[in-house]
Write an enzyme that holds these catalytic residues in place. Structure first.
Site, short mmCIF file in Angstrom:
data_model
loop_
_atom_site.label_atom_id
_atom_site.label_comp_id
_atom_site.label_asym_id
_atom_site.label_seq_id
_atom_site.Cartn_x
_atom_site.Cartn_y
_atom_site.Cartn_z
N HIS A 59 -0.72 -15.46 -1.33
CA HIS A 59 -0.75 -13.46 -2.37
C HIS A 59 0.49 -13.14 -3.36
O HIS A 59 1.31 -12.48 -2.31
CB HIS A 59 -1.96 -12.98 -1.39
CG HIS A 59 -1.25 -11.94 -0.81
ND1 HIS A 59 -0.92 -10.86 -0.62
CD2 HIS A 59 -0.80 -12.42 0.14
CE1 HIS A 59 0.09 -10.86 -0.03
NE2 HIS A 59 -0.60 -11.18 1.02
N ASP A 61 -0.60 -10.24 -4.96
CA ASP A 61 -1.20 -8.74 -4.81
C ASP A 61 0.39 -7.68 -3.17
O ASP A 61 0.37 -8.70 -2.28
CB ASP A 61 -2.52 -7.99 -4.70
CG ASP A 61 -3.19 -9.21 -3.91
OD1 ASP A 61 -2.16 -10.58 -3.14
OD2 ASP A 61 -4.27 -8.54 -2.94
N ASP A 92 5.74 -9.76 2.10
CA ASP A 92 4.02 -9.47 2.69
C ASP A 92 3.50 -9.67 1.09
O ASP A 92 3.04 -8.60 0.36
CB ASP A 92 3.60 -8.46 3.46
CG ASP A 92 2.03 -8.48 3.33
OD1 ASP A 92 1.26 -9.37 3.01
OD2 ASP A 92 1.47 -7.57 3.27
N GLU A 126 -5.57 -10.66 -2.44
CA GLU A 126 -5.94 -10.58 -0.47
C GLU A 126 -5.89 -9.35 -0.21
O GLU A 126 -7.02 -9.11 0.88
CB GLU A 126 -4.24 -11.24 -0.28
CG GLU A 126 -3.96 -11.39 1.32
CD GLU A 126 -3.60 -10.63 2.14
OE1 GLU A 126 -3.80 -11.34 3.39
OE2 GLU A 126 -3.15 -9.67 1.75
N GLU A 127 -5.01 -8.32 -0.59
CA GLU A 127 -5.50 -7.10 0.08
C GLU A 127 -6.30 -6.49 0.07
O GLU A 127 -7.16 -5.18 1.01
CB GLU A 127 -3.99 -5.76 -0.05
CG GLU A 127 -2.36 -6.50 0.07
CD GLU A 127 -2.21 -6.47 1.16
OE1 GLU A 127 -2.93 -6.22 2.28
OE2 GLU A 127 -1.15 -7.47 1.55
N ASP A 155 2.31 -15.91 5.59
CA ASP A 155 1.40 -14.44 5.26
C ASP A 155 1.18 -13.57 6.70
O ASP A 155 0.67 -12.75 6.81
CB ASP A 155 0.26 -14.32 5.15
CG ASP A 155 -0.28 -13.11 4.26
OD1 ASP A 155 0.50 -12.28 4.33
OD2 ASP A 155 -1.62 -12.87 3.97
N HIS A 405 3.38 -4.12 4.87
CA HIS A 405 2.07 -2.29 4.48
C HIS A 405 2.95 -1.02 5.50
O HIS A 405 2.25 -0.19 4.79
CB HIS A 405 0.87 -2.48 5.35
CG HIS A 405 -0.52 -3.68 4.97
ND1 HIS A 405 -1.22 -3.59 5.18
CD2 HIS A 405 0.89 -5.27 4.27
CE1 HIS A 405 -2.10 -4.48 4.84
NE2 HIS A 405 -0.31 -5.52 4.17
#
Length: 436
Positions: A59, A61, A92, A126-127, A155, A405
């Protein structure tokens, strides 16, 4: 870091040399160009029926980030400092996505035939919960995914800073809301304190009944479906390279609930856990406010493991809370709802692609990988396995300290470039297995 095995010869040596020579291009900083990213990209290279077809999921995003929140650099400008590539999404999940593309591009630049057929599924939501992804996978099951033999997800992270890992399982998640209501308006504690069943007192009692101080879940029957621990599994935990003191120190935690590496890993990966996340409707601002909330909502979740089932867990939780609430003889109303129910995921580590990935890791890093599970929930693995019914493998590239994150997210240049080589070596190992 681990010393690699003796240098590979032939095609793989040329591929590795190409990746090394072009690593600055692979790291190349953005030029300011902004492109619209479609929510989901499907792509393919090759359709030779004699070759295995490997589909890569990633992903593009990212989580929100602001420099004033504690970033040392602009989170949206990739910045290299001491061999570390800082930027939101570096690990990520843009770094691993690009590493896969780098591996493919190396074969094409050398005008060499790709050892496997390649498919990509790259999403941009995804997020936000992978909106519409499951629907698309179901829709494309008999079209785009019909020829797929294996699915690779990159991931997640290694369990330490220097040793690679292969991940074969994740926990599921059941998320709950428990609401206690007297009325919609709050009360003044001077006017009503002492004559009410206060919703907050009821809720605190309910939340306090869920788990004890040792982390043991108190809901009757919750452990009944947990898969028994086998001796083979116990040996796998023992073999994992984890410095418990370093792990504790890097986590900034004074003491864990358990004292051994094996106990820590088992309670992170193969046993359920219950976490209380917050209370909605309570006064949580600085200062003093003598209010009795008229309605409060507690939020908690249970991480699920094989062979737990979300519907069974939902029933057990509701029965337990109703029993605890009934003993309080409260006049308030209580409602419990499960707002999210995601099953755990487990793979067969004897599948061909796990064998190929182990060999590729040995070639590139000179060591056997840690065989790990992930305590978090990655729904896409279970979605692919249930719908497409093909082998799913998680092959992480990032180190444990990458800070996904978090502020100052990064991926090490070494992980990124060697990870590109790992994917290239994996392609060749997959082709070898098809020929055996």
């Amino acid at each position: 870091m681990f010393s690699p095995s003796p240098p590979p010869s032939g095609l793989l040596e040329r591929v590795f040399q190409f990746i090394d020579l072009h690593q600055n291009e692979f790291v190349q900083l953005p030029d300011g160009q902004t492109l619209p990213i479609p929510p989901i990209i499907l792509a393919e290279l090759g359709n030779d029926p004699k070759k295995p077809t490997v589909c890569f999921y990633g992903h593009l995003d990212v989580q929100p980030a602001r420099q004033e929140d504690g970033w040392l650099t602009d989170p949206y400008t990739l910045t290299e400092v001491d061999g570390k590539l800082y930027g939101r999404g570096a690990t990520d999940n843009k770094g691993p996505v690009l590493a896969w593309i780098n591996a493919v591009s190396a074969f094409r630049a050398l005008e060499e035939d790709l050892p496997v057929n390649i498919k990509f599924i790259i999403e941009g939501m995804e997020e936000a919960g992978s909106v519409a992804l499951e629907e698309l996978v179901r829709k494309e099951k008999d079209r785009f995914f019909s020829s797929v033999d294996y699915i690779v997800i990159s991931d997640n992270l290694w369990i330490n800073q220097g040793k690679p890992a292969l991940t074969y399982g994740t926990r599921g998640n059941s998320y709950f809301r428990v609401e206690v209501k007297c009325r919609d308006q709050d009360f003044h504690s001077g006017t009503f304190g002492g004559i009410l069943h206060e919703p907050m007192a009821d809720l605190v009692a309910l939340l306090g009944s869920l788990v004890d101080s040792s982390g043991h879940i108190l809901i009757p029957g919750i452990y009944d479906q947990v898969a028994p621990l086998t001796e083979e599994e116990r040996k796998m935990y023992k073999a994992i390279d984890l410095d418990l003191e370093e792990y504790r120190h890097s986590s900034h935690v004074k003491k864990f609930l358990f004292d051994t590496k094996e106990e820590i890993l088992m309670h992170l990966w193969r046993y359920p856990s219950l976490s209380i996340h917050g209370i909605e409707g309570a006064f949580d601002e600085p200062g003093a406010k003598t209010v009795i909330p008229g309605r409060v909502i507690g939020k908690f979740s249970i991480r699920l493991v094989p062979h737990m089932n979300t519907s069974v867990v939902e029933k057990q939780v509701k029965q337990h809370l109703e029993h605890i609430f009934s003993k309080r003889n409260s006049s308030n109303q209580m409602t419990v709802s499960m707002t999210l129910g995601l099953q755990p995921w487990m793979a067969n580590i004897k599948d061909n692609q796990y064998l190929a990935a182990k060999r590729a890791i040995k070639t590139v890093f000179g060591t056997e990988p840690d065989m790990t599970r992930d305590g978090s929930t990655i729904p896409i693995a279970r979605i692919f396995q249930d719908i497409i019914q093909k082998s799913v493998m998680m092959l992480p590239l990032g180190a444990v300290d990458d800070g996904e994150h978090s502020q100052n997210e990064k991926i090490n240049r070494w992980n990124y470039i060697e990870g590109s080589k790992l994917f290239a070596a994996f392609f060749l190992e997959m082709a070898k297995l098809r020929l055996q």
